[in-house]
Write an enzyme that holds these catalytic residues in place. Sequence first.
Site, PDB file in Angstrom:
ATOM      1  N   GLU A   1      40.237  46.499  46.000  1.00  0.00           N
ATOM      2  CA  GLU A   1      40.258  47.699  45.138  1.00  0.00           C
ATOM      3  C   GLU A   1      39.596  47.292  43.825  1.00  0.00           C
ATOM      4  OE1 GLU A   1      41.071  50.504  46.226  1.00  0.00           O
ATOM      5  OE2 GLU A   1      42.947  50.540  47.350  1.00  0.00           O
TER       6      GLU A   1
ATOM      7  N   CYS B   1      41.004  52.467  36.622  1.00  0.00           N
ATOM      8  CA  CYS B   1      39.828  52.206  37.469  1.00  0.00           C
ATOM      9  C   CYS B   1      39.027  53.481  37.681  1.00  0.00           C
ATOM     10  CB  CYS B   1      40.251  51.601  38.805  1.00  0.00           C
ATOM     11  SG  CYS B   1      41.537  52.556  39.624  1.00  0.00           S
TER      12      CYS B   1
HETATM   13  P1  NAD Z   1      39.999  40.766  36.853  1.00  0.00           P
HETATM   14  O1  NAD Z   1      39.057  40.809  37.998  1.00  0.00           O
HETATM   15  O2  NAD Z   1      39.599  40.076  35.620  1.00  0.00           O
HETATM   16  O3  NAD Z   1      41.384  40.082  37.320  1.00  0.00           O
HETATM   17  C1  NAD Z   1      42.155  40.589  38.397  1.00  0.00           C
HETATM   18  C2  NAD Z   1      43.010  39.475  38.959  1.00  0.00           C
HETATM   19  O4  NAD Z   1      42.167  38.493  39.560  1.00  0.00           O
HETATM   20  C3  NAD Z   1      43.863  38.745  37.921  1.00  0.00           C
HETATM   21  O5  NAD Z   1      45.152  38.558  38.446  1.00  0.00           O
HETATM   22  C4  NAD Z   1      43.140  37.424  37.742  1.00  0.00           C
HETATM   23  O6  NAD Z   1      43.968  36.360  37.357  1.00  0.00           O
HETATM   24  C5  NAD Z   1      42.591  37.206  39.144  1.00  0.00           C
HETATM   25  N1  NAD Z   1      41.429  36.285  39.218  1.00  0.00           N
HETATM   26  C6  NAD Z   1      40.540  35.990  38.252  1.00  0.00           C
HETATM   27  N2  NAD Z   1      39.623  35.101  38.722  1.00  0.00           N
HETATM   28  C7  NAD Z   1      39.960  34.832  40.008  1.00  0.00           C
HETATM   29  C8  NAD Z   1      39.388  34.002  41.025  1.00  0.00           C
HETATM   30  N3  NAD Z   1      38.311  33.273  40.809  1.00  0.00           N
HETATM   31  N4  NAD Z   1      39.986  34.002  42.240  1.00  0.00           N
HETATM   32  C9  NAD Z   1      41.079  34.754  42.491  1.00  0.00           C
HETATM   33  N5  NAD Z   1      41.651  35.571  41.557  1.00  0.00           N
HETATM   34  C10 NAD Z   1      41.092  35.599  40.340  1.00  0.00           C
HETATM   35  O7  NAD Z   1      40.386  42.280  36.544  1.00  0.00           O
HETATM   36  P2  NAD Z   1      41.349  42.849  35.424  1.00  0.00           P
HETATM   37  O8  NAD Z   1      40.718  42.748  34.086  1.00  0.00           O
HETATM   38  O9  NAD Z   1      42.715  42.297  35.592  1.00  0.00           O
HETATM   39  O10 NAD Z   1      41.441  44.375  35.843  1.00  0.00           O
HETATM   40  C11 NAD Z   1      40.464  45.327  35.507  1.00  0.00           C
HETATM   41  C12 NAD Z   1      39.578  45.631  36.686  1.00  0.00           C
HETATM   42  O11 NAD Z   1      40.368  46.048  37.796  1.00  0.00           O
HETATM   43  C13 NAD Z   1      38.636  46.783  36.414  1.00  0.00           C
HETATM   44  O12 NAD Z   1      37.396  46.509  36.995  1.00  0.00           O
HETATM   45  C14 NAD Z   1      39.313  47.953  37.103  1.00  0.00           C
HETATM   46  O13 NAD Z   1      38.444  49.015  37.418  1.00  0.00           O
HETATM   47  C15 NAD Z   1      39.868  47.277  38.323  1.00  0.00           C
HETATM   48  N6  NAD Z   1      40.950  48.054  38.926  1.00  0.00           N
HETATM   49  C16 NAD Z   1      40.731  48.676  40.117  1.00  0.00           C
HETATM   50  C17 NAD Z   1      41.714  49.472  40.687  1.00  0.00           C
HETATM   51  C18 NAD Z   1      41.471  50.204  41.983  1.00  0.00           C
HETATM   52  O14 NAD Z   1      42.431  50.725  42.541  1.00  0.00           O
HETATM   53  N7  NAD Z   1      40.246  50.285  42.472  1.00  0.00           N
HETATM   54  C19 NAD Z   1      42.945  49.613  40.045  1.00  0.00           C
HETATM   55  C20 NAD Z   1      43.137  48.955  38.832  1.00  0.00           C
HETATM   56  C21 NAD Z   1      42.139  48.178  38.269  1.00  0.00           C
END
Ligand code: NAD
Length: 456
Positions: A227, A261
């Site tokens: 997602e 999102c």
């Molecule tokens: P992010 O990608 O920075 O982090 C998300 C998660 O991934 C965190 O828990 C982080 O610690 C982890 N992470 C970071 N690097 C990683 C790696 N190399 N391997 C595995 N995990 C890793 O995103 P964010 O800033 O927490 O959230 C915002 C983003 O999420 C936006 O792009 C938003 O649109 C999206 N989002 C999507 C939905 C949806 O339903 N489509 C819902 C909410 C947020």
Amino acid sequence: MLKIKNPATGEVFEEVESTCISDLNFMFENAQKAQKKWKTTSFQERKDILASFKANLLSKKSECARLITIEMGKPYTQALHEIDETARRVQWFLDHFENFLESRVLGETKGIKEILSWDPHGVVVSISAWNFPYAIASSVFAPALLTGNSVLYKPSEICPLSGIKLREILLESGLPKDLFQTIVGDGSVAQTLLEFPVDGVFFTGSYETGKKIANTIKNRFIPTVFELGGKDPAYVCEDANLEKTIDSLIHGIFYNAGQVCSSVERLYLHEKIYERFLEFFYSRVASLKLGDPMLQDTYIGPLGREGNISFLNQQRENALKKGAYELLSGGASKDEPGFFYKPSVLLNTDHSMSIMKEESFGPIVGIMKVKSDLEAVTLMNDSDYGLTASVFTEDFDRGKIILAHIESGSVYVNSCTHLSPNLPWGGRKHSGLGSTLSLLGIEEFVKPKSWYLPPS
Ligand code: NAD
């Protein structure tokens, strides 16, 4: 050690120990053992625990909402709403999982009965974003647990306390302790976790991180759901009811400071209503109260992620340099401590600007004037993302025709942003793969088993 900052003040208010590798070993083994037992439990037992979780969550609504506000800055009134939304999702899964899981006789050939049943995956990993720490988590742990999986949950490093709280409430509700374990840490901890032989990965976060995860688990053939982000468009036709449209778009663009999102980040206005729309829109945006997220009348709290201020500044400056101008003066707020960003509405934008192409995830929107539905459709589809799209018109058939041409997971006539557990939630293109919520969001947590049985 994670230092947790209150985004409204910029101050560290708590430090939490990150999960180390030896703890991960231990947690993974325990999750495996617990799942083997859990998958044999009755549906009723699982149902009772999750129903009790829902009741306990609601009884702690203000405490949980306050934690959301202090960890990621969502206005308290919106955080209360998130807890209600979480309970609604859990209830939806409680109402539907049993029917879904019941094995079904699908046919009979030459006297042999053909039956479909479902098995859980095993230990699933949930790696989550920070913008809805309870609601997003519930779209994964509720169906995962109800279908017989165990969950290793890695909340965002911005919201670990909410992740710890979730586990506390689940345990208090009678869930055996190793079925849902919270792993604390940043991306490097999540990456280490993915090196374990887990049976499924459910990720919510940015496209960039999604790519890294896809790369980490490549060749392992385990179920995954991604997602990811969005750059969601809305198109206002010349026959739209402007008052209702603006009401809807104000929330679609600025709810949770645009950190949703499915926030509307691109707005296309038909030229015939362009001026009138902006006149009303201006006063509505100007009236949005920014400030202390604990106050009842605050609509825009601080950004959850400090680093996003410089990204939004870059997007805004890039647009201004290329000929855009602002409807009202937005940008980083110097009046308050903390990570506040004043709503920024950019006019005269075009698709050469980052504001119309890259996800912003903040209270900022780019607006363009269009001459026709065809031009609107072309621009709406001119994106790497495909999460949601909306059209505002009093001619519903026209709205449906336009949206039929749009490459997005969810589409709306005369509304935007929201979701219902009845329908699958998922994106196309860089917005993701697979679904959460709905019957499809139950199916993601199980694998089919086809039975060929002799007549009884
Ligand atoms: P992010 O990608 O920075 O982090 C998300 C998660 O991934 C965190 O828990 C982080 O610690 C982890 N992470 C970071 N690097 C990683 C790696 N190399 N391997 C595995 N995990 C890793 O995103 P964010 O800033 O927490 O959230 C915002 C983003 O999420 C936006 O792009 C938003 O649109 C999206 N989002 C999507 C939905 C949806 O339903 N489509 C819902 C909410 C947020």
